[in-house]
Design a protein around this motif. Sequence first.
Motif, PDB file in Angstrom:
ATOM      1  N   LEU A  84       0.819  -1.208   0.000  1.00 19.67           N
ATOM      2  CA  LEU A  84       0.000   0.000   0.000  1.00 19.67           C
ATOM      3  C   LEU A  84       0.855   1.259   0.000  1.00 19.67           C
ATOM      4  O   LEU A  84       0.359   2.347   0.236  1.00 19.67           O
ATOM      5  CB  LEU A  84      -0.923   0.014   1.232  1.00 19.67           C
ATOM      6  CG  LEU A  84      -1.935  -1.134   1.329  1.00 19.67           C
ATOM      7  CD1 LEU A  84      -2.730  -0.999   2.621  1.00 19.67           C
ATOM      8  CD2 LEU A  84      -2.868  -1.168   0.129  1.00 19.67           C
ATOM      9  N   SER A  85       2.162   1.085  -0.292  1.00 17.97           N
ATOM     10  CA  SER A  85       3.091   2.202  -0.148  1.00 17.97           C
ATOM     11  C   SER A  85       2.761   3.382  -1.056  1.00 17.97           C
ATOM     12  O   SER A  85       3.098   4.511  -0.739  1.00 17.97           O
ATOM     13  CB  SER A  85       4.518   1.731  -0.427  1.00 17.97           C
ATOM     14  OG  SER A  85       4.619   1.250  -1.762  1.00 17.97           O
ATOM     15  N   ASN A  86       2.131   3.135  -2.192  1.00 21.28           N
ATOM     16  CA  ASN A  86       1.861   4.221  -3.123  1.00 21.28           C
ATOM     17  C   ASN A  86       0.498   4.860  -2.917  1.00 21.28           C
ATOM     18  O   ASN A  86       0.134   5.767  -3.662  1.00 21.28           O
ATOM     19  CB  ASN A  86       1.982   3.708  -4.561  1.00 21.28           C
ATOM     20  CG  ASN A  86       3.414   3.365  -4.915  1.00 21.28           C
ATOM     21  OD1 ASN A  86       4.334   4.050  -4.483  1.00 21.28           O
ATOM     22  ND2 ASN A  86       3.605   2.305  -5.680  1.00 21.28           N
ATOM     23  N   LEU A  87      -0.253   4.362  -1.955  1.00 19.63           N
ATOM     24  CA  LEU A  87      -1.560   4.952  -1.698  1.00 19.63           C
ATOM     25  C   LEU A  87      -1.403   6.255  -0.927  1.00 19.63           C
ATOM     26  O   LEU A  87      -0.610   6.345   0.006  1.00 19.63           O
ATOM     27  CB  LEU A  87      -2.448   3.984  -0.927  1.00 19.63           C
ATOM     28  CG  LEU A  87      -2.860   2.712  -1.672  1.00 19.63           C
ATOM     29  CD1 LEU A  87      -3.836   1.907  -0.829  1.00 19.63           C
ATOM     30  CD2 LEU A  87      -3.490   3.034  -3.013  1.00 19.63           C
ATOM     31  N   LEU A  88      -2.182   7.236  -1.309  1.00 24.78           N
ATOM     32  CA  LEU A  88      -2.099   8.548  -0.679  1.00 24.78           C
ATOM     33  C   LEU A  88      -2.957   8.653   0.567  1.00 24.78           C
ATOM     34  O   LEU A  88      -2.780   9.569   1.362  1.00 24.78           O
ATOM     35  CB  LEU A  88      -2.521   9.612  -1.684  1.00 24.78           C
ATOM     36  CG  LEU A  88      -1.602   9.731  -2.908  1.00 24.78           C
ATOM     37  CD1 LEU A  88      -2.291  10.498  -4.020  1.00 24.78           C
ATOM     38  CD2 LEU A  88      -0.303  10.413  -2.527  1.00 24.78           C
ATOM     39  N   ILE A  89      -3.911   7.740   0.720  1.00 23.71           N
ATOM     40  CA  ILE A  89      -4.821   7.772   1.852  1.00 23.71           C
ATOM     41  C   ILE A  89      -5.102   6.356   2.326  1.00 23.71           C
ATOM     42  O   ILE A  89      -4.969   5.383   1.575  1.00 23.71           O
ATOM     43  CB  ILE A  89      -6.170   8.445   1.485  1.00 23.71           C
ATOM     44  CG1 ILE A  89      -6.733   7.836   0.192  1.00 23.71           C
ATOM     45  CG2 ILE A  89      -6.020   9.942   1.371  1.00 23.71           C
ATOM     46  CD1 ILE A  89      -8.102   8.330  -0.187  1.00 23.71           C
ATOM     47  N   THR A  90      -5.505   6.242   3.583  1.00 20.33           N
ATOM     48  CA  THR A  90      -5.998   4.971   4.099  1.00 20.33           C
ATOM     49  C   THR A  90      -7.487   4.862   3.790  1.00 20.33           C
ATOM     50  O   THR A  90      -8.108   5.819   3.318  1.00 20.33           O
ATOM     51  CB  THR A  90      -5.792   4.892   5.613  1.00 20.33           C
ATOM     52  OG1 THR A  90      -6.604   5.908   6.252  1.00 20.33           O
ATOM     53  CG2 THR A  90      -4.330   5.110   5.982  1.00 20.33           C
ATOM     54  N   LYS A  91      -8.045   3.725   4.074  1.00  9.21           N
ATOM     55  CA  LYS A  91      -9.483   3.553   3.842  1.00  9.21           C
ATOM     56  C   LYS A  91     -10.289   4.533   4.681  1.00  9.21           C
ATOM     57  O   LYS A  91     -11.221   5.181   4.169  1.00  9.21           O
ATOM     58  CB  LYS A  91      -9.895   2.120   4.164  1.00  9.21           C
ATOM     59  CG  LYS A  91     -11.400   1.881   4.029  1.00  9.21           C
ATOM     60  CD  LYS A  91     -11.764   0.422   4.197  1.00  9.21           C
ATOM     61  CE  LYS A  91     -13.271   0.218   3.999  1.00  9.21           C
ATOM     62  NZ  LYS A  91     -13.652  -1.207   4.007  1.00  9.21           N
ATOM     63  N   ASP A  92      -9.942   4.663   5.961  1.00  8.61           N
ATOM     64  CA  ASP A  92     -10.693   5.570   6.835  1.00  8.61           C
ATOM     65  C   ASP A  92     -10.577   7.012   6.370  1.00  8.61           C
ATOM     66  O   ASP A  92     -11.555   7.768   6.407  1.00  8.61           O
ATOM     67  CB  ASP A  92     -10.192   5.443   8.277  1.00  8.61           C
ATOM     68  CG  ASP A  92     -10.586   4.115   8.914  1.00  8.61           C
ATOM     69  OD1 ASP A  92     -11.508   3.455   8.393  1.00  8.61           O
ATOM     70  OD2 ASP A  92      -9.973   3.733   9.925  1.00  8.61           O
ATOM     71  N   GLU A  93      -9.390   7.391   5.942  1.00  5.50           N
ATOM     72  CA  GLU A  93      -9.206   8.752   5.444  1.00  5.50           C
ATOM     73  C   GLU A  93     -10.034   8.980   4.188  1.00  5.50           C
ATOM     74  O   GLU A  93     -10.658  10.035   4.019  1.00  5.50           O
ATOM     75  CB  GLU A  93      -7.725   9.004   5.157  1.00  5.50           C
ATOM     76  CG  GLU A  93      -6.877   9.112   6.404  1.00  5.50           C
ATOM     77  CD  GLU A  93      -5.393   9.145   6.102  1.00  5.50           C
ATOM     78  OE1 GLU A  93      -4.621   9.625   6.965  1.00  5.50           O
ATOM     79  OE2 GLU A  93      -4.986   8.697   5.012  1.00  5.50           O
ATOM     80  N   GLY A  94     -10.045   7.988   3.317  1.00  5.52           N
ATOM     81  CA  GLY A  94     -10.820   8.116   2.091  1.00  5.52           C
ATOM     82  C   GLY A  94     -12.299   8.259   2.348  1.00  5.52           C
ATOM     83  O   GLY A  94     -12.987   9.091   1.729  1.00  5.52           O
ATOM     84  N   LEU A  95     -12.800   7.463   3.272  1.00  4.28           N
ATOM     85  CA  LEU A  95     -14.226   7.541   3.605  1.00  4.28           C
ATOM     86  C   LEU A  95     -14.565   8.884   4.242  1.00  4.28           C
ATOM     87  O   LEU A  95     -15.635   9.447   3.997  1.00  4.28           O
ATOM     88  CB  LEU A  95     -14.606   6.393   4.545  1.00  4.28           C
ATOM     89  CG  LEU A  95     -14.530   4.982   3.938  1.00  4.28           C
ATOM     90  CD1 LEU A  95     -14.832   3.933   5.004  1.00  4.28           C
ATOM     91  CD2 LEU A  95     -15.495   4.838   2.765  1.00  4.28           C
ATOM     92  N   GLU A  96     -13.661   9.406   5.054  1.00  5.40           N
ATOM     93  CA  GLU A  96     -13.887  10.714   5.670  1.00  5.40           C
ATOM     94  C   GLU A  96     -13.925  11.812   4.612  1.00  5.40           C
ATOM     95  O   GLU A  96     -14.796  12.692   4.650  1.00  5.40           O
ATOM     96  CB  GLU A  96     -12.781  11.021   6.684  1.00  5.40           C
ATOM     97  CG  GLU A  96     -12.909  12.399   7.335  1.00  5.40           C
ATOM     98  CD  GLU A  96     -11.725  12.752   8.216  1.00  5.40           C
ATOM     99  OE1 GLU A  96     -11.630  13.925   8.617  1.00  5.40           O
ATOM    100  OE2 GLU A  96     -10.892  11.873   8.489  1.00  5.40           O
TER     101      GLU A  96
END
Length: 439
Positions: A84-96
């Motif tokens: 997940l190193s290239n993801l800019l957000i976590t799942k929780d951050e994305g949902l927020e």
Amino acid sequence: MAASASSFAANKFLQPINSTRSIDNNKKTLLGNQLKDSSFFLGSAKKLYMKKPFSSQNSKSRSNGVFAVSEVVKDKKLNTDSSLSNLLITKDEGLELYEDMVLGRAFEDMCAQMYYRGKMFGFVHLYNGQEAVSTGFIRLLKKEDSVVSTYRDHVHALSKGVPARQVMSELFGKTTGCCRGQGGSMHMFSKEHNVLGGFAFIGEGIPVATGAAFTSKYRREVMKEADCDHVTMAFFGDGTCNNGQFFECLNMAALWKLPIIFVVENNLWAIGMSHLRSTSDPEIWKKGPAFGMPGVHVDGMDVLKVREVAKEAVARARRGDGPTLVECETYRFRGHSLADPDELRDPAEKNHYAARDPISALKKYMFENNLASEAELKAIDKKIDELVEEAVEFADESPHPVRSQLLENVFADPKGFGIGPDGRYRCEDPKFTEGTAHV
């Protein structure tokens, strides 16, 4: 930011997306044939390019770099072996982020309905299309941090945490509004959430924001409140950037290294005036280095790009490195206000930006990276619809302000000036309007 390529203090200068504008005076379009390219991004000038802002011998004393970072997300690299190193957000951050943007959009759509039903009065300016800017910046703030807005302020207040029912009630002119019904659409204020007001006249909120930032610095350095790392965000549009308050406050903020972020929501139009026709140099971010602060240009239709820039700007302010000027190039999907028939902007231009809807872009990113399912996002949509419906019901059932509230917060001593000895308002005395009343 994790990558040196996106750091304002680095020596590497990023090239933004290459873009060329054409102006057709007959058709009033800014896009020309470029619209055929789905990846085309207007930029804030006829051609965006980067060069070192200070080439004189004095430039050595300037430590701040200047960047156009429309492509900053592509350049971000994290030093980790995680999948997940290239993801800019976590799942929780994305949902927020998604929930906040959907709230802003649904709330403004409901405002349009209520306005045309006669529930709101005066001018109402909606934020549709610009949600990535509000969410990308404000959701990074703490409750103690301050936000200063414009007349297009509903969504800024929502992102800062002001309850939807309070904002809607204010729009309805009810006592349960965040300003007890006395502010209305253009003057959202909340002491609890440090929303220091929407301001109807362009530019007038910038000095207030600069003062708030000075307060934070004063408390930390003079009052020795070591934990006071509060920052201020001042939001304003492209049309404001030719006004005196803007330049004066950039100078003062840079001179005193104030913890403030100047956020330009460049939606390319100042009411009906094209940004390109009204500004000698349309690249607003360049005005930052003129005062010794970083100037940044970012794609304001992409909440992830906005968020990356915002994180660095907020971090700079908190650690005492001073202000940042960020130009977010965005677009409003409706007219200047609900009284505007929106006939001046070219349909092709509007369609181009509609295809770059920031909410749809975030949804696509989350699906492609397995950060959310269709069911999860639909659940958020349903939650927001119910929240907005409840806000309308609450506002509609709330009482109007009593007449005695009219002069409250207007005069320092309303009983001694606004109200006469007989208990009547002085303005009801004919002699008062004639200028002959004894006060």
